[in-house]
Design a protein around this motif. Structure first.
Motif, mmCIF file in Angstrom:
data_model
loop_
_atom_site.group_PDB
_atom_site.id
_atom_site.type_symbol
_atom_site.label_atom_id
_atom_site.label_comp_id
_atom_site.label_asym_id
_atom_site.label_seq_id
_atom_site.Cartn_x
_atom_site.Cartn_y
_atom_site.Cartn_z
ATOM 1 N N GLU A 21 33.368 42.192 37.150
ATOM 2 C CA GLU A 21 34.433 41.910 36.190
ATOM 3 C C GLU A 21 33.827 41.267 34.947
ATOM 4 O OE1 GLU A 21 38.481 41.047 38.818
ATOM 5 O OE2 GLU A 21 37.395 39.376 37.863
ATOM 6 N N GLY A 27 41.407 39.968 27.833
ATOM 7 C CA GLY A 27 41.656 40.627 29.105
ATOM 8 C C GLY A 27 40.412 40.775 29.949
ATOM 9 N N THR A 28 40.632 41.200 31.189
ATOM 10 C CA THR A 28 39.567 41.420 32.156
ATOM 11 C C THR A 28 39.221 42.900 32.214
ATOM 12 O OG1 THR A 28 40.241 39.531 33.496
ATOM 13 C CG2 THR A 28 38.933 41.223 34.595
ATOM 14 N N ILE A 29 37.938 43.203 32.234
ATOM 15 C CA ILE A 29 37.457 44.577 32.318
ATOM 16 C C ILE A 29 36.865 44.776 33.703
ATOM 17 C CG2 ILE A 29 35.900 46.303 31.348
ATOM 18 C CD1 ILE A 29 35.880 44.382 28.790
ATOM 19 N N ARG A 30 37.516 45.621 34.507
ATOM 20 C CA ARG A 30 37.031 45.902 35.860
ATOM 21 C C ARG A 30 35.893 46.914 35.782
ATOM 22 N NH1 ARG A 30 42.757 47.986 37.624
ATOM 23 N NH2 ARG A 30 42.540 48.689 35.457
ATOM 24 N N ALA A 33 33.509 50.648 34.683
ATOM 25 C CA ALA A 33 34.602 50.906 33.748
ATOM 26 C C ALA A 33 34.291 52.110 32.887
ATOM 27 C CB ALA A 33 34.818 49.681 32.860
ATOM 28 N N ARG A 52 46.665 52.725 28.434
ATOM 29 C CA ARG A 52 46.712 51.508 29.235
ATOM 30 C C ARG A 52 47.304 51.768 30.612
ATOM 31 N NH1 ARG A 52 44.265 46.607 29.928
ATOM 32 N NH2 ARG A 52 45.728 45.100 30.797
ATOM 33 N N ASP A 57 41.064 49.302 30.718
ATOM 34 C CA ASP A 57 41.018 47.891 30.351
ATOM 35 C C ASP A 57 40.459 47.682 28.955
ATOM 36 O OD1 ASP A 57 41.916 47.134 32.915
ATOM 37 O OD2 ASP A 57 39.872 47.154 33.700
ATOM 38 N N TYR A 89 44.249 44.585 23.908
ATOM 39 C CA TYR A 89 43.251 44.370 24.953
ATOM 40 C C TYR A 89 41.840 44.516 24.355
ATOM 41 C CZ TYR A 89 47.635 45.453 27.224
ATOM 42 O OH TYR A 89 48.961 45.472 27.574
#
Length: 379
Positions: A21, A27-30, A33, A52, A57, A89
């Motif tokens: 992560e 925001g969070t980027i998984r 990605a 989105r 993300d 984001y």
């Protein structure tokens, strides 16, 4: 909890594949990605709300193209790229380095930087490492890329080394220009073509700069996939495990699957959007060319089990008709399908890594693509 600084943490590993992560104020980027490409402040043929909803993300913008129009200063006056495009984001911006290669006939290079003659109106624009970072700051990009020189492969070793060394000098200048920007990050870009020792030298010298993340650039630019994967095998051990790794401009679903297996965390590519505009759909059974006459009377959707309306609710016959009639809706629906597939693939890879079954997942996925390809050739 409010996030104020850029951060990256690994949550799981399976072999060399990594689940992580990136945390940022927006925001969070998984990871792994996939970043849809929004070159000119739009992901072509898509509403960003749709992008989105598909699971993105972060999206990508491009310094060179936004510099030309509408202009970075104008975007800044209008509240920055997030406000301008209605995407609140994270955004990563490419520095313009790829255009040094793709628009070679329209530019002149020096140690100082690059001078471009606009492909839009012929106006002249100077892009130095400092100006590239300035533009990315005006755009308010969350992750900013150093300016580098990307060259097409195959190339002479002396030319590869020259471009790599220039890119390292530009990385130092970019880092100074970036300075300290709370909550944001600048990534360095490993160059070195298909020469292992040059790649390692580039990676080690960039690592010594202690940047927030590292990209591998200059791949998928003419070399076979095997060369790209060998280059990753040779390069990634020289990059720090605690920093995110971004493979620029890659690629096909198989490219992504193979690169995640080697430890890459982030990807971008125009392929899913460009393919959609040209009648090509990506599915769990491989590629489907909707231009092909075999689909003219096929009532089946691309995948009746998908949760994407474009994939589930429209027949192949209708999609074929739209493509052959050159209707704008063809590109919209097929781009929607393609981005849905890419994001579903990323989610499945993240889950497989967490469960410790990435190798099985990769084998099953590749086998399914192969069966689908064989069935299409036999039809």
């Amino acid at each position: 909890m409010t996030v104020t600084e850029f951060g990256f943490r690994l949550l799981a590993k399976d072999g060399k594949a990594r689940r992580g992560e990136i945390s940022m104020p927006r925001g969070t980027i998984r990871t792994p990605a996939f970043m849809p490409v929004g070159t000119a402040a739009t992901v072509k043929a898509m509403y960003l709300d749709q992008v989105r909803e598909l699971g993105s993300d972060i999206i990508l913008g491009n310094t060179y193209h936004l510099m030309l129009r509408p202009g970075a200063e104008r975007v800044a006056r209008l509240g920055g790229l997030h406000e301008f495009a209605r995407w609140p984001y994270p955004i990563l911006t490419d520095s313009g380095g790829f255009q040094i290669m793709s628009l070679a006939s329209l530019r002149k290079m020096s140690e100082q930087g690059v001078t471009f003659r606009s492909h839009v109106d012929g106006s002249v624009h100077e892009l130095s490492p400092e100006r590239s970072i300035e533009i990315q700051g005006l755009l308010d990009a969350d992750i900013q890329m150093q300016l580098d020189e990307c060259i097409r492969l195959p190339a002479d070793r002396n030319e590869i080394e020259r471009a790599m060394e220039l890119s390292l000098r530009w990385a130092e200048r970019s880092a100074i220009a970036f300075g300290t920007q709370p909550g944001k990050a600048m990534f360095g870009i490993v160059q070195g073509g298909d020469q292992p020792d040059l790649r390692i030298r580039s990676a080690e010298r960039l690592t010594a700069m202690n940047l927030k993340g590292y990209a591998v650039g200059g791949l998928a630019v003419g070399e076979p996939q095997s060369v790209m994967l060998e280059t990753l095998d040779e390069t990634l051990p020289s990059l720090p495990v605690e920093k995110p790794r971004y493979l620029m401009g890659v690629g096909t679903p198989d490219d992504i699957l193979q690169s995640v297996a080697r430890g890459i965390d982030m990807f971008d590519c125009v392929m899913p959007t460009r393919a959609g505009r040209h009648g090509l759909a990506f599915t769990k059974d491989g590629r489907v060319n909707l231009k092909n006459a075999r689909h003219a009377e096929d009532p089946k959707p691309l995948d009746e089990t998908s949760d994407c309306p474009a994939t589930r609710d429209y027949s192949r016959a209708y999609l074929h008709h739209l493509v052959r009639a050159d209707e704008a809706l063809a590109g919209m629906l097929l781009t929607w399908n393609n981005l849905a597939y890419y994001q579903r693939l990323m989610a499945e890879m993240r889950e497989a890594i967490e469960l410790g079954r990435f190798q099985d997942f990769a084998a099953e996925t590749t086998a399914r693509w192969s069966r689908g390809e064989a069935a299409r050739k036999a039809a």
